[in-house]
Design a protein around this motif. Structure first.
Motif, PDB file in Angstrom:
ATOM      1  N   ILE A 105      12.512  55.719  56.733  1.00 21.10           N
ATOM      2  CA  ILE A 105      12.927  54.457  57.106  1.00 21.10           C
ATOM      3  C   ILE A 105      12.009  53.896  58.540  1.00 21.10           C
ATOM      4  O   ILE A 105      11.458  52.762  58.314  1.00 21.10           O
ATOM      5  CB  ILE A 105      14.475  54.181  57.665  1.00 21.10           C
ATOM      6  CG1 ILE A 105      15.466  54.699  56.458  1.00 21.10           C
ATOM      7  CG2 ILE A 105      14.783  52.990  58.649  1.00 21.10           C
ATOM      8  CD1 ILE A 105      16.659  54.785  56.980  1.00 21.10           C
ATOM      9  N   THR A 106      11.858  54.844  59.343  1.00 16.76           N
ATOM     10  CA  THR A 106      10.830  54.661  60.327  1.00 16.76           C
ATOM     11  C   THR A 106       9.570  54.112  59.960  1.00 16.76           C
ATOM     12  O   THR A 106       8.879  53.047  60.626  1.00 16.76           O
ATOM     13  CB  THR A 106      10.688  55.483  61.513  1.00 16.76           C
ATOM     14  OG1 THR A 106      11.986  56.058  61.774  1.00 16.76           O
ATOM     15  CG2 THR A 106       9.808  55.103  62.549  1.00 16.76           C
ATOM     16  N   THR A 107       8.798  54.889  59.086  1.00 14.35           N
ATOM     17  CA  THR A 107       7.521  54.631  58.572  1.00 14.35           C
ATOM     18  C   THR A 107       7.660  53.332  57.773  1.00 14.35           C
ATOM     19  O   THR A 107       6.731  52.495  58.065  1.00 14.35           O
ATOM     20  CB  THR A 107       7.085  55.632  57.777  1.00 14.35           C
ATOM     21  OG1 THR A 107       7.161  56.798  58.542  1.00 14.35           O
ATOM     22  CG2 THR A 107       5.865  55.501  57.232  1.00 14.35           C
ATOM     23  N   SER A 108       8.812  53.215  57.067  1.00 14.60           N
ATOM     24  CA  SER A 108       8.503  51.634  56.282  1.00 14.60           C
ATOM     25  C   SER A 108       8.755  50.555  57.103  1.00 14.60           C
ATOM     26  O   SER A 108       8.157  49.529  56.941  1.00 14.60           O
ATOM     27  CB  SER A 108       9.681  51.766  55.042  1.00 14.60           C
ATOM     28  OG  SER A 108      10.969  51.937  55.591  1.00 14.60           O
ATOM     29  N   VAL A 109       9.508  50.613  58.047  1.00 15.37           N
ATOM     30  CA  VAL A 109       9.850  49.486  58.970  1.00 15.37           C
ATOM     31  C   VAL A 109       8.534  49.272  59.789  1.00 15.37           C
ATOM     32  O   VAL A 109       8.162  48.100  59.988  1.00 15.37           O
ATOM     33  CB  VAL A 109      11.027  49.775  59.983  1.00 15.37           C
ATOM     34  CG1 VAL A 109      11.129  48.506  60.855  1.00 15.37           C
ATOM     35  CG2 VAL A 109      12.296  49.784  58.994  1.00 15.37           C
ATOM     36  N   CYS A 110       8.040  50.246  60.369  1.00 17.77           N
ATOM     37  CA  CYS A 110       6.749  50.150  61.066  1.00 17.77           C
ATOM     38  C   CYS A 110       5.690  49.541  60.109  1.00 17.77           C
ATOM     39  O   CYS A 110       4.891  48.639  60.558  1.00 17.77           O
ATOM     40  CB  CYS A 110       6.158  51.402  61.846  1.00 17.77           C
ATOM     41  SG  CYS A 110       7.557  51.909  63.041  1.00 17.77           S
ATOM     42  N   THR A 111       5.458  50.062  59.081  1.00 19.89           N
ATOM     43  CA  THR A 111       4.392  49.708  58.154  1.00 19.89           C
ATOM     44  C   THR A 111       4.405  48.132  57.694  1.00 19.89           C
ATOM     45  O   THR A 111       3.591  47.619  57.753  1.00 19.89           O
ATOM     46  CB  THR A 111       4.555  50.567  56.891  1.00 19.89           C
ATOM     47  OG1 THR A 111       4.110  52.058  57.148  1.00 19.89           O
ATOM     48  CG2 THR A 111       3.357  50.211  55.986  1.00 19.89           C
ATOM     49  N   LEU A 120       9.685  49.199  50.129  1.00 22.97           N
ATOM     50  CA  LEU A 120       9.978  49.967  49.038  1.00 22.97           C
ATOM     51  C   LEU A 120       9.006  51.416  49.045  1.00 22.97           C
ATOM     52  O   LEU A 120       9.080  52.341  48.699  1.00 22.97           O
ATOM     53  CB  LEU A 120      10.344  49.407  47.972  1.00 22.97           C
ATOM     54  CG  LEU A 120      10.951  50.008  46.866  1.00 22.97           C
ATOM     55  CD1 LEU A 120      12.190  50.876  47.085  1.00 22.97           C
ATOM     56  CD2 LEU A 120      11.068  49.257  45.395  1.00 22.97           C
ATOM     57  N   LEU A 121       7.736  50.452  48.636  1.00 22.39           N
ATOM     58  CA  LEU A 121       6.644  51.575  48.440  1.00 22.39           C
ATOM     59  C   LEU A 121       6.500  52.628  49.437  1.00 22.39           C
ATOM     60  O   LEU A 121       6.206  53.890  49.087  1.00 22.39           O
ATOM     61  CB  LEU A 121       5.332  50.770  47.944  1.00 22.39           C
ATOM     62  CG  LEU A 121       5.318  49.888  46.795  1.00 22.39           C
ATOM     63  CD1 LEU A 121       3.991  49.015  46.364  1.00 22.39           C
ATOM     64  CD2 LEU A 121       5.656  50.594  45.653  1.00 22.39           C
ATOM     65  N   SER A 122       6.410  51.883  50.792  1.00 23.74           N
ATOM     66  CA  SER A 122       6.283  52.856  51.853  1.00 23.74           C
ATOM     67  C   SER A 122       7.446  54.070  51.795  1.00 23.74           C
ATOM     68  O   SER A 122       7.168  55.075  52.264  1.00 23.74           O
ATOM     69  CB  SER A 122       6.211  52.092  53.249  1.00 23.74           C
ATOM     70  OG  SER A 122       5.983  53.070  54.131  1.00 23.74           O
ATOM     71  N   PHE A 123       8.673  53.530  51.619  1.00 25.03           N
ATOM     72  CA  PHE A 123       9.742  54.602  51.717  1.00 25.03           C
ATOM     73  C   PHE A 123       9.434  55.725  50.619  1.00 25.03           C
ATOM     74  O   PHE A 123       9.621  56.881  50.623  1.00 25.03           O
ATOM     75  CB  PHE A 123      11.066  53.778  51.643  1.00 25.03           C
ATOM     76  CG  PHE A 123      11.984  54.790  51.815  1.00 25.03           C
ATOM     77  CD1 PHE A 123      12.647  55.187  52.863  1.00 25.03           C
ATOM     78  CD2 PHE A 123      12.862  55.220  50.527  1.00 25.03           C
ATOM     79  CE1 PHE A 123      13.770  55.888  53.144  1.00 25.03           C
ATOM     80  CE2 PHE A 123      13.990  56.057  50.813  1.00 25.03           C
ATOM     81  CZ  PHE A 123      14.366  56.122  52.044  1.00 25.03           C
ATOM     82  N   ILE A 124       9.339  55.223  49.488  1.00 21.43           N
ATOM     83  CA  ILE A 124       8.857  56.052  48.303  1.00 21.43           C
ATOM     84  C   ILE A 124       7.818  57.207  48.428  1.00 21.43           C
ATOM     85  O   ILE A 124       8.038  58.281  48.355  1.00 21.43           O
ATOM     86  CB  ILE A 124       9.048  55.330  46.992  1.00 21.43           C
ATOM     87  CG1 ILE A 124      10.010  54.355  46.416  1.00 21.43           C
ATOM     88  CG2 ILE A 124       8.576  56.310  45.811  1.00 21.43           C
ATOM     89  CD1 ILE A 124       9.931  53.611  45.588  1.00 21.43           C
ATOM     90  N   GLY A 125       6.754  56.488  49.049  1.00 21.82           N
ATOM     91  CA  GLY A 125       5.583  57.460  49.110  1.00 21.82           C
ATOM     92  C   GLY A 125       5.962  58.463  50.472  1.00 21.82           C
ATOM     93  O   GLY A 125       5.409  59.660  50.309  1.00 21.82           O
ATOM     94  N   THR A 126       6.603  57.950  51.200  1.00 23.68           N
ATOM     95  CA  THR A 126       6.965  58.803  52.621  1.00 23.68           C
ATOM     96  C   THR A 126       7.905  60.004  52.025  1.00 23.68           C
ATOM     97  O   THR A 126       7.654  61.119  52.364  1.00 23.68           O
ATOM     98  CB  THR A 126       7.675  58.033  53.714  1.00 23.68           C
ATOM     99  OG1 THR A 126       6.523  56.995  54.029  1.00 23.68           O
ATOM    100  CG2 THR A 126       7.740  58.930  54.777  1.00 23.68           C
ATOM    101  N   THR A 127       8.780  59.620  51.246  1.00 20.31           N
ATOM    102  CA  THR A 127       9.845  60.952  50.839  1.00 20.31           C
ATOM    103  C   THR A 127       9.454  61.693  49.654  1.00 20.31           C
ATOM    104  O   THR A 127       9.741  62.885  49.940  1.00 20.31           O
ATOM    105  CB  THR A 127      11.155  60.047  50.341  1.00 20.31           C
ATOM    106  OG1 THR A 127      10.633  59.095  49.287  1.00 20.31           O
ATOM    107  CG2 THR A 127      11.826  59.187  51.589  1.00 20.31           C
TER     108      THR A 127
END
Length: 304
Positions: A100-106, A228-235
């Motif tokens: 969540i942190t990565t996707s929001v900041c991205t 969404l893409l950032s969250f999927i890639g991070t997880t």
């Protein structure tokens, strides 16, 4: 009598012009598309059903799960949270926080960069766009050694953002994702008419007010897609997370679940499958929630 004859003739004519159903003609026109759709659906759904079946089979092997849903036992899900040496609940929480942190900041940093490239004219703008595009040609995997050495050196000065730090891992993810997301958002920002900005400037609005009050609402689809893409890639990321995070309590799901199948003599695919099923729930929920933005967000920026 004549009216009835005319009606009968018309009905027969209408019936005569109606083409009889022919399977060959239908299959050549549209039927083959249905066949391809069914095959692709089976190809995509079968692995998911197999993993779900394996999670309900307490035997711990994949071979015994060949008979789909022959056994319904939720013991693997219960045991998943009762292993102190594998803190699954901590992995789950770490993954959600980092994702969540990565996707929001991205989304936030990428949107600001895309707005600057789209609306402002400055020296080095074209070179900057080309640099952003060229950097993405090299996968982040090539920088694993450099990332490890860099974080190891930072640990001696700032341990909070160094090796074995979730903040450090988030910063690594942000650096690797900003380029491609900025370029993706840049194409979408160009679809927003500049006349909106000019009208807002006439009313006395500055760049910050235009960006936060007007532009972000108009580009909501691309923000949802990038998030969404950032969250999927991070997880789903494993390599960098396994190098940066060392302590088991700080690891993510991708790294932690590997422990269930990495040991040669203690593999337990049932618990691994149960953990994978639970790990997929946040991604599925986010995907379904943002589904209305996905198509427009991926296609609208491609025309520029």
């Amino acid at each position: 009598m004549s009216g009835a004859t005319t009606a009968a003739a018309g009905a027969s004519t209408a019936t005569g012009t109606r083409r009889p159903f022919r399977f060959g003609r239908w299959f050549r026109a549209t039927g083959w598309r249905h066949g391809v759709g069914v095959v692709m659906s089976i190809f995509a759904i079968f692995p998911l059903l197999y993993v779900l079946s394996a999670s309900l089979n307490p035997s711990g092997t994949l071979i015994s799960a060949n008979a789909l849903f022959s056994i319904f036992d939720f013991g693997s899900y219960i045991e998943l949270f009762d292993l102190p040496q594998q803190p699954y609940a901590a992995w789950y929480g770490n993954t959600l926080v980092i994702g969540i942190t990565t996707s929001v900041c991205t989304v936030f940093l990428g949107a600001m960069a895309a707005y600057s490239f789209s609306r402002m004219r400055f020296v080095g703008r074209r070179v900057g766009l080309l640099a952003v595009l060229l950097v993405q040609m090299f996968p982040q995997l090539l920088a694993v050694v450099a990332i490890f050495l860099l974080l190891n050196g930072i640990s001696d000065i700032f341990p909070a953002i160094g090796l074995d730090s979730q903040i450090g891992l988030i910063m690594v993810y942000l650096g690797g994702a900003l380029g491609v997301n900025t370029y993706l958002m840049y194409g979408f920002f160009n679809t927003v008419p500049t006349s909106i900005d000019e009208a807002a400037k006439i009313d006395g609005a500055g760049h910050a007010r235009i960006f936060f009050s007007i532009i972000l609402r108009l580009v909501a689809p691309i923000l949802a897609v990038v998030g969404l893409l950032s969250f999927i890639g991070t997880t789903n990321e494993f390599v960098i997370a396994s190098i940066v995070l060392i302590e088991p309590e700080k690891q993510t799901l991708a790294v932690g679940l590997y422990q269930f199948v990495s040991d040669e003599f203690s593999k337990n695919y049932s618990i691994f499958a149960a953990g994978a099923v639970l790990a997929a729930l946040p991604v599925m929920a986010l995907f379904l929630y943002l589904q209305k933005y996905i198509v427009s967000g991926l296609t609208a920026g491609s025309v520029k």
